[in-house]
Scaffold this motif. Structure first.
Motif, PDB file in Angstrom:
ATOM      1  N   GLY A 114       2.566  34.123 -30.975  1.00  0.00           N
ATOM      2  CA  GLY A 114       3.890  33.513 -30.975  1.00  0.00           C
ATOM      3  C   GLY A 114       4.788  34.029 -32.074  1.00  0.00           C
ATOM      4  N   LEU A 115       4.469  35.195 -32.637  1.00  0.00           N
ATOM      5  CA  LEU A 115       5.262  35.743 -33.728  1.00  0.00           C
ATOM      6  C   LEU A 115       6.515  36.434 -33.194  1.00  0.00           C
ATOM      7  N   LYS A 116       7.559  36.418 -33.981  1.00  0.00           N
ATOM      8  CA  LYS A 116       8.809  37.064 -33.588  1.00  0.00           C
ATOM      9  C   LYS A 116       9.528  37.554 -34.828  1.00  0.00           C
ATOM     10  N   HIS A 117       9.936  38.813 -34.807  1.00  0.00           N
ATOM     11  CA  HIS A 117      10.652  39.380 -35.944  1.00  0.00           C
ATOM     12  C   HIS A 117      12.128  38.989 -35.897  1.00  0.00           C
ATOM     13  N   LYS A 118      12.753  38.961 -37.050  1.00  0.00           N
ATOM     14  CA  LYS A 118      14.200  38.826 -37.099  1.00  0.00           C
ATOM     15  C   LYS A 118      14.829  40.120 -36.598  1.00  0.00           C
ATOM     16  N   TRP A 119      15.949  39.969 -35.895  1.00  0.00           N
ATOM     17  CA  TRP A 119      16.593  41.150 -35.321  1.00  0.00           C
ATOM     18  C   TRP A 119      17.043  42.124 -36.410  1.00  0.00           C
ATOM     19  N   GLY A 120      17.542  41.578 -37.510  1.00  0.00           N
ATOM     20  CA  GLY A 120      17.984  42.430 -38.606  1.00  0.00           C
ATOM     21  C   GLY A 120      16.857  43.243 -39.211  1.00  0.00           C
ATOM     22  N   ASP A 121      15.653  42.686 -39.238  1.00  0.00           N
ATOM     23  CA  ASP A 121      14.499  43.425 -39.762  1.00  0.00           C
ATOM     24  C   ASP A 121      14.086  44.546 -38.810  1.00  0.00           C
ATOM     25  N   LEU A 122      14.220  44.306 -37.513  1.00  0.00           N
ATOM     26  CA  LEU A 122      13.909  45.358 -36.538  1.00  0.00           C
ATOM     27  C   LEU A 122      14.915  46.501 -36.646  1.00  0.00           C
ATOM     28  N   CYS A 123      16.180  46.169 -36.668  1.00  0.00           N
ATOM     29  CA  CYS A 123      17.215  47.207 -36.754  1.00  0.00           C
ATOM     30  C   CYS A 123      17.138  47.967 -38.074  1.00  0.00           C
ATOM     31  N   GLY A 124      16.661  47.304 -39.110  1.00  0.00           N
ATOM     32  CA  GLY A 124      16.546  47.946 -40.412  1.00  0.00           C
ATOM     33  C   GLY A 124      15.260  48.721 -40.589  1.00  0.00           C
ATOM     34  N   PHE A 125      14.441  48.792 -39.539  1.00  0.00           N
ATOM     35  CA  PHE A 125      13.157  49.508 -39.567  1.00  0.00           C
ATOM     36  C   PHE A 125      12.247  48.974 -40.676  1.00  0.00           C
ATOM     37  N   ARG A 126      12.342  47.667 -40.932  1.00  0.00           N
ATOM     38  CA  ARG A 126      11.481  47.067 -41.944  1.00  0.00           C
ATOM     39  C   ARG A 126      10.189  46.528 -41.350  1.00  0.00           C
ATOM     40  N   VAL A 127      10.144  46.393 -40.034  1.00  0.00           N
ATOM     41  CA  VAL A 127       8.959  45.883 -39.347  1.00  0.00           C
ATOM     42  C   VAL A 127       8.726  46.700 -38.079  1.00  0.00           C
ATOM     43  N   PHE A 128       7.509  46.639 -37.563  1.00  0.00           N
ATOM     44  CA  PHE A 128       7.162  47.318 -36.317  1.00  0.00           C
ATOM     45  C   PHE A 128       7.307  46.317 -35.174  1.00  0.00           C
ATOM     46  N   PRO A 129       7.905  46.719 -34.045  1.00  0.00           N
ATOM     47  CA  PRO A 129       8.180  45.773 -32.952  1.00  0.00           C
ATOM     48  C   PRO A 129       6.909  45.150 -32.375  1.00  0.00           C
ATOM     49  N   TYR A 130       7.037  43.906 -31.957  1.00  0.00           N
ATOM     50  CA  TYR A 130       5.957  43.251 -31.225  1.00  0.00           C
ATOM     51  C   TYR A 130       6.022  43.564 -29.731  1.00  0.00           C
ATOM     52  N   LYS A 131       7.217  43.862 -29.241  1.00  0.00           N
ATOM     53  CA  LYS A 131       7.359  44.209 -27.828  1.00  0.00           C
ATOM     54  C   LYS A 131       7.093  45.695 -27.641  1.00  0.00           C
ATOM     55  N   CYS A 132       6.493  46.035 -26.505  1.00  0.00           N
ATOM     56  CA  CYS A 132       6.089  47.422 -26.260  1.00  0.00           C
ATOM     57  C   CYS A 132       7.281  48.338 -26.048  1.00  0.00           C
ATOM     58  N   GLN A 133       8.409  47.783 -25.678  1.00  0.00           N
ATOM     59  CA  GLN A 133       9.629  48.574 -25.554  1.00  0.00           C
ATOM     60  C   GLN A 133      10.787  47.763 -26.104  1.00  0.00           C
ATOM     61  N   ILE A 134      11.621  48.413 -26.863  1.00  0.00           N
ATOM     62  CA  ILE A 134      12.755  47.733 -27.463  1.00  0.00           C
ATOM     63  C   ILE A 134      13.990  48.612 -27.344  1.00  0.00           C
ATOM     64  N   SER A 135      15.118  47.982 -27.058  1.00  0.00           N
ATOM     65  CA  SER A 135      16.398  48.683 -26.980  1.00  0.00           C
ATOM     66  C   SER A 135      17.251  48.278 -28.178  1.00  0.00           C
ATOM     67  N   LEU A 136      17.779  49.264 -28.865  1.00  0.00           N
ATOM     68  CA  LEU A 136      18.581  49.041 -30.057  1.00  0.00           C
ATOM     69  C   LEU A 136      19.977  49.612 -29.855  1.00  0.00           C
ATOM     70  N   GLN A 137      20.879  49.258 -30.753  1.00  0.00           N
ATOM     71  CA  GLN A 137      22.248  49.752 -30.702  1.00  0.00           C
ATOM     72  C   GLN A 137      22.468  50.684 -31.885  1.00  0.00           C
ATOM     73  N   LEU A 138      22.973  51.879 -31.617  1.00  0.00           N
ATOM     74  CA  LEU A 138      23.134  52.878 -32.676  1.00  0.00           C
ATOM     75  C   LEU A 138      23.898  52.319 -33.867  1.00  0.00           C
ATOM     76  N   PHE A 139      24.904  51.528 -33.592  1.00  0.00           N
ATOM     77  CA  PHE A 139      25.775  50.966 -34.623  1.00  0.00           C
ATOM     78  C   PHE A 139      24.991  50.216 -35.698  1.00  0.00           C
ATOM     79  N   GLU A 140      23.865  49.604 -35.319  1.00  0.00           N
ATOM     80  CA  GLU A 140      23.132  48.726 -36.213  1.00  0.00           C
ATOM     81  C   GLU A 140      22.012  49.425 -36.985  1.00  0.00           C
ATOM     82  N   LEU A 141      21.802  50.710 -36.756  1.00  0.00           N
ATOM     83  CA  LEU A 141      20.653  51.392 -37.336  1.00  0.00           C
ATOM     84  C   LEU A 141      21.023  52.071 -38.660  1.00  0.00           C
ATOM     85  N   PRO A 142      20.389  51.684 -39.768  1.00  0.00           N
ATOM     86  CA  PRO A 142      20.705  52.266 -41.078  1.00  0.00           C
ATOM     87  C   PRO A 142      19.963  53.576 -41.318  1.00  0.00           C
ATOM     88  N   ASP A 143      20.126  54.503 -40.400  1.00  0.00           N
ATOM     89  CA  ASP A 143      19.512  55.828 -40.536  1.00  0.00           C
ATOM     90  C   ASP A 143      20.620  56.824 -40.864  1.00  0.00           C
TER      91      ASP A 143
END
Length: 329
Positions: free
Chosen positions: A117-146
């Motif tokens: 039942g774990l779920k990451h915060k969206w900001g942590d996913l977009c910030g690449f601070r955690v590894f996704p729990y879902k096998c596929q994830i869609s992100l928005q370029l605008f939000e990626l700090p790369d």
């Protein structure tokens, strides 16, 4: 067939000013004034940070008054402000979607996280601070700090039209973006087992950055006068089913991406390749990672034939103003 995207809805006529519903709807609309395209999870987290904790069903009800979404193309399942057409605005490229798929041998981490039942915060996913729990994830370029992604996406688009497969970017640039995302996520995988995937993705990323690809501007003009809109007049039960599908969109994305009829020959996009050999990382995992970017030994960026065809954008929108009543809420 309609000739335009959905127009803004005059929702103020149907909601009493000053009520909680009014305030929630206003907060959603204000968010779309800040930026015209949102991922639902990202918007939900922003509203929560402002003190508005909304259920998924209720948020979706508010979203349908303010926005619509495409069921295919480079903005798939992203909520877009009514009246705004990203296919006509090259600046919309910063809001395009980028996907990441977890390699099969690493998916036990995802399974364990979901089962717990774990779920990451969206900001942590977009910030690449955690590894996704879902096998596929869609992100928005605008939000990626790369740094590389941010630098490249802000460059003027070389495309004259919004391609159904790649939007305002060339295939080569999108391939590099996907590799950047893969490297960032694989770098934070918390357990052993990602080393070989990370090494392979990092190597291909550096090679891709050094490769100068002279790609002709794809002269694929989407027929903007033929936009298919499926109106959504939903009962409460139907909304529950629709919302379940929406929340699990990452899990079934592989089927939905290619369920598109193309103009001309009536064919569909080809299905993504399956994992036939987990040991062959570059031709298995990376090919599945790129989705529509097929692997080839020459390092080129050939598209599958279906994606070079002109296609129609499919738009989902709720019914017009008269469908809003107090009974629905």
């Amino acid at each position: 067939m309609l000739t335009h995207v959905p127009k803004k809805v005059n929702w103020e006529k149907f909601i009493k000013e000053g009520t909680d519903e009014w305030n929630c709807q206003m907060a959603v609309c204000d968010s779309f004034e800040e930026r015209p395209i949102w991922i639902k999870e990202s918007l939900s987290e922003q509203l929560s940070n402002k003190g508005l904790k909304l259920s998924s069903n209720y948020l979706k009800r508010l979203l349908f008054r303010a926005a619509y979404y495409f069921s295919n193309g480079p903005f798939l399942r992203f909520w877009i402000r009514k009246g705004y057409d990203p296919r006509k605005d090259p600046e919309s490229r910063i809001y395009q979607r980028i996907d990441f798929r977890v390699p099969p041998s690493l998916r036990s981490y995802c399974d364990n996280g979901i089962a717990s039942g774990l779920k990451h915060k969206w900001g942590d996913l977009c910030g690449f601070r955690v590894f996704p729990y879902k096998c596929q994830i869609s992100l928005q370029l605008f939000e990626l700090p790369d740094d590389y992604i941010q630098q490249e996406m802000k460059k003027p688009s070389t495309q004259t039209t919004c391609n159904l497969a790649t939007g305002w970017f060339t295939p080569h640039v999108l391939e590099i973006f996907r590799l950047c995302v893969a490297v960032r996520f694989l770098s934070v995988y918390p357990n052993a087992g990602a080393e070989s995937f990370l090494k392979s993705a990092s190597s291909r990323l550096e090679k891709s950055k050094r490769t100068v690809v002279k790609e002709p501007i794809v002269n694929q003009q989407i027929n903007r006068d033929e936009v298919i809109i499926e109106e959504k007049g939903m009962s409460n039960d139907e909304e529950e089913e629709e919302d379940d599908d929406d929340d699990d969109v990452e899990d079934d994305m592989e089927d939905e991406d290619f369920d598109i009829d193309l103009v001309g020959d009536g064919t569909n996009f080809l299905q993504e390749p399956s994992y036939t050999n987990e040991d062959n990382i570059s031709k298995s995992y990376l090919q599945d990672l790129f989705g529509s970017f097929p692997y080839n030994n020459g390092g080129g960026n050939e598209f599958q034939d279906g994606e070079n065809s002109d296609g129609e954008y499919h738009i989902y929108d709720q019914d017009s103003d008269e469908n809003y009543s107090d009974d629905d809420y």
